[in-house]
Structures are given as structure tokens and as C-alpha cells.
Design a protein around this motif. Structure first.
Motif, PDB file in Angstrom:
ATOM      1  N   ARG A 106       0.865  -1.185   0.000  1.00 48.08           N
ATOM      2  CA  ARG A 106       0.000   0.000   0.000  1.00 48.08           C
ATOM      3  C   ARG A 106       0.901   1.234   0.000  1.00 48.08           C
ATOM      4  O   ARG A 106       1.669   1.441   0.937  1.00 48.08           O
TER       5      ARG A 106
ATOM      6  N   PRO B 154       2.359   6.499   2.423  1.00 50.48           N
ATOM      7  CA  PRO B 154       3.142   6.927   3.591  1.00 50.48           C
ATOM      8  C   PRO B 154       2.502   8.118   4.275  1.00 50.48           C
ATOM      9  O   PRO B 154       1.987   9.027   3.606  1.00 50.48           O
TER      10      PRO B 154
ATOM     11  N   ASN C 173      -0.245   8.176   5.577  1.00 44.57           N
ATOM     12  CA  ASN C 173      -1.661   8.141   5.188  1.00 44.57           C
ATOM     13  C   ASN C 173      -1.984   9.071   4.022  1.00 44.57           C
ATOM     14  O   ASN C 173      -3.112   9.576   3.911  1.00 44.57           O
TER      15      ASN C 173
ATOM     16  N   ILE D 142       7.642   3.460   0.245  1.00 45.12           N
ATOM     17  CA  ILE D 142       7.134   3.144   1.582  1.00 45.12           C
ATOM     18  C   ILE D 142       7.520   4.296   2.514  1.00 45.12           C
ATOM     19  O   ILE D 142       8.336   5.141   2.150  1.00 45.12           O
TER      20      ILE D 142
ATOM     21  N   HIS E 292       7.162  -4.430   8.229  1.00 45.22           N
ATOM     22  CA  HIS E 292       6.894  -3.895   6.888  1.00 45.22           C
ATOM     23  C   HIS E 292       8.172  -3.394   6.227  1.00 45.22           C
ATOM     24  O   HIS E 292       8.422  -3.658   5.049  1.00 45.22           O
TER      25      HIS E 292
ATOM     26  N   THR F 169       0.632  -2.128   5.658  1.00 48.84           N
ATOM     27  CA  THR F 169       1.366  -1.564   4.532  1.00 48.84           C
ATOM     28  C   THR F 169       1.826  -2.627   3.546  1.00 48.84           C
ATOM     29  O   THR F 169       1.793  -2.422   2.331  1.00 48.84           O
ATOM     30  N   THR F 170       2.269  -3.766   4.051  1.00 43.61           N
ATOM     31  CA  THR F 170       2.761  -4.819   3.168  1.00 43.61           C
ATOM     32  C   THR F 170       2.182  -6.167   3.562  1.00 43.61           C
ATOM     33  O   THR F 170       1.723  -6.363   4.687  1.00 43.61           O
TER      34      THR F 170
ATOM     35  N   GLU G 194      -1.602  -2.755  13.252  1.00 45.65           N
ATOM     36  CA  GLU G 194      -0.435  -1.912  13.523  1.00 45.65           C
ATOM     37  C   GLU G 194       0.056  -2.104  14.954  1.00 45.65           C
ATOM     38  O   GLU G 194       1.257  -2.123  15.218  1.00 45.65           O
TER      39      GLU G 194
END
Length: 320
Positions: free
Chosen positions: A8, A11, A13, A28, A70, A145-146, A294
Motif C-alpha cells: 500500500r 506513507p 496516510n 514506503i 513492513h 502496509t505490506t 499496527e
């Protein structure tokens, strides 16, 4: 061996997919922590760098550990030639990695310093998610994120082949779309109550390879309606906790449902969570799943009615 990853690109958000496409790079965050390209860093030293820069006020290492996971995947695990799936709304992009990880300090202010050069596939054109099979769609919905996606590499190649053929749905695609629509309607209005819905999910999990799947009696329900175990290479076992929510035409699945599942995950010491509904999922549920992943590193997948119907069809309802 070629690997595949979900990434995703947001970075801090902020959606940076347009920048990634323009620069022919994947990106990232966590740019304030310099020095992560140092190959001599151990896992603990790697995590400590992130903790000291981004999470120094945290009482434990959970968030730093999740971030380190991540970043480690981006910096260490990804290799040249691997594929990266980049979700972007109702579509996704595919790229092939062409360089080692880079750190560009001049971009730290916009949190885009860590990058990798890539070759965008399908002529940089986005691919509709409908072109992907259910396992790949599910993996793209993993909140974080990953995510590793090598196990759905064949599905990624299949989606790319469909897109390169001209983005024209085949008769099979059209038939599946019609079947999904019909299946969703039956899930919501057919002879199905919450008990039957739970047992349908249990049967699906067995069909998908679960060694065991049990519907938890209501009196013993601590937040998970179904518990299933999977074995990897007949050696490693993990537990999946599922919260089942049958169709409710008054409200989508929200954060309260995710919070109930979190109780079930912790009570069962599960490794993964999943909310499955024949209805729809609210943004508050997505946010709650992201925050839990998270904080703990435990992923919660959210499966809505359309995705569940697609899974039922692809796994072959008639086999049960």
C-alpha cells in the motif's frame, strides 16, 4: 524463485500512487528513520532504530515491531524480479522490481525516501479488482502496509494475462459475475439464518484446507464464532478466529464487530482474524482492523458479501 508482495503506497496516510507511477518506483514510509539499508543490522537493531525515531513514547515494542516487519519486507525480503501488487481503490497496479532498496534523503519531508525502482506492468494501466480471483482480492484487503503474496502468484499472473488481453471479460468472467450476484441474493434472502451461515463458513474453511473448523457454541462464545486451524508444510500450525455476521439490511458491519473479534482472537490466542459477512463493511471496521494490525502485528481480514460469494463459487459449492 519469484516472490510477490502487496504494498500500500500511502506513507503518512497520503496516497502516493500517482508519484510512484510517475517516478517508476514503489515507495514506503518511515523516512525519518535513516540507515535501514545497512545490511549488518540485526532484526533487534533494525526494530530499535524505528522505535527510537517513531515510537519512543510507546510502552512496548508492538508498533515498532509491526513497522519493522513492513520495512524489513521492503528492504530485505523483496528482490529484483519479484512482483508487487499495489491496491488503489477498486483497481490495482502490478510492478516488477528492478533495483535494490534506495534511500533518498531529499524526500524525507514528504515521507517518501525509501523506494525501489520498478517496471510497471500492463503499460502502467490499472487492473480492475474483478479480474482477480478471490484469494488475491482477499490478500489485497489485508490491512497493513505490506503483505507476502507469493502463495497467490499464479492468481496475480492470471489477472495480468486477462488485463493484457485487452481488459475484455470472457464468457467465463461474465458467468461468474452473474453467479456472484445470484449467490449474494440467496445468502441474504434465502433459507439462511445466523446458525446456517456459521456452518456454511465452517464448510468453506474445510474446503480451503483447514485441518479443523469448529462452530463455537453460543454459550462459550468469547468473540469468535468459528475457530479453524491450518498447517503449513505439515509442521507449523496457526489458528484463525472468525466473526460471522449474517445479512443485516439496516447497518453494515462496523468497528464494534471487529472489537468483538479481537476479544475472540485474544481468548483463543489466534494468529489471524477474519470477519465474514453476507452484507457490507463500514469504514469504521476497516480503521479498527488497521489499528489492531499496527498495534499487534495480527492481521484481520474483512470479507464482504460479494467476496464471500466469489469464494463459495471458486471453491465449488456443489462439492460439499
Amino acid at each position: 524463485m519469484q516472490q510477490a508482495f502487496i504494498l500500500r503506497i500511502a506513507p503518512s496516510n497520503v496516497n502516493k500512487v500517482p508519484l510512484a507511477l510517475k517516478s517508476d518506483q514503489v515507495i514506503i514510509g518511515w523516512s525519518a528513520t535513516a540507515g535501514l539499508l545497512d545490511q549488518t543490522l540485526s532484526w533487534k537493531a533494525f526494530r530499535k532504530k524505528l522505535h527510537d525515531t517513531h515510537y519512543a513514547t510507546e510502552k512496548n515494542l508492538r508498533r515498532a515491531g509491526a513497522a519493522a516487519g513492513h520495512m524489513w519486507r521492503f528492504v530485505r525480503d523483496m528482490k529484483m524480479g519479484d512482483l508487487v501488487v499495489v491496491p488503489n481503490g477498486p483497481k490495482f497496479y502490478l510492478a516488477e522490481i528492478t533495483s535494490d532498496a534506495l534511500y533518498l534523503p531529499e524526500h524525507a519531508g514528504e515521507d517518501t525516501s525509501y523506494r525501489r525502482n520498478v517496471r510497471w506492468l500492463n503499460n502502467k494501466k490499472a487492473i480492475p479488482r474483478d479480474f482477480a480471483k478471490a484469494p488475491l482480492i482477499s490478500r489485497m484487503k489485508v490491512y497493513g502496509t505490506t503483505a507476502l503474496a507469493t502463495d497467490v502468484l499464479d492468481d496475480i499472473r492470471d489477472a495480468l494475462a486477462r488485463a493484457e488481453a485487452g481488459n475484455k471479460p470472457s464468457f467465463k468472467d461474465e458467468l461468474q459475475t452473474a453467479l456472484v450476484k445470484e449467490t449474494v441474493e440467496h445468502l441474504r434472502s434465502g433459507h439462511m439464518d445466523s446458525f446456517a451461515f456459521e456452518h456454511l463458513i465452517k464448510d468453506l474453511l474445510i474446503q480451503m484446507g483447514a485441518k479443523t473448523a469448529t462452530v463455537v457454541p453460543r454459550l462459550l462464545d468469547k468473540g469468535a464464532d468459528i475457530l479453524a486451524t491450518f498447517r503449513v508444510a505439515e509442521t507449523f500450525q496457526y489458528t484463525l478466529a472468525v466473526q460471522a455476521k449474517h445479512w443485516n439490511d439496516k447497518a453494515p458491519v462496523n468497528n464494534k464487530v471487529v472489537e468483538q473479534l479481537i476479544d475472540g482472537i485474544e481468548a483463543a490466542n489466534a494468529n489471524l482474524g477474519m470477519v465474514i459477512t453476507s452484507g457490507t463493511i463500514a469504514e469504521s471496521a476497516v480503521k479498527a482492523a488497521e489499528e489492531y494490525a499496527e498495534a499487534t502485528g495480527i492481521q484481520i481480514e474483512l470479507v464482504d458479501g460479494d467476496q464471500f460469494a466469489k469464494l463459495l463459487i471458486e471453491q465449488g459449492i456443489g462439492k460439499w
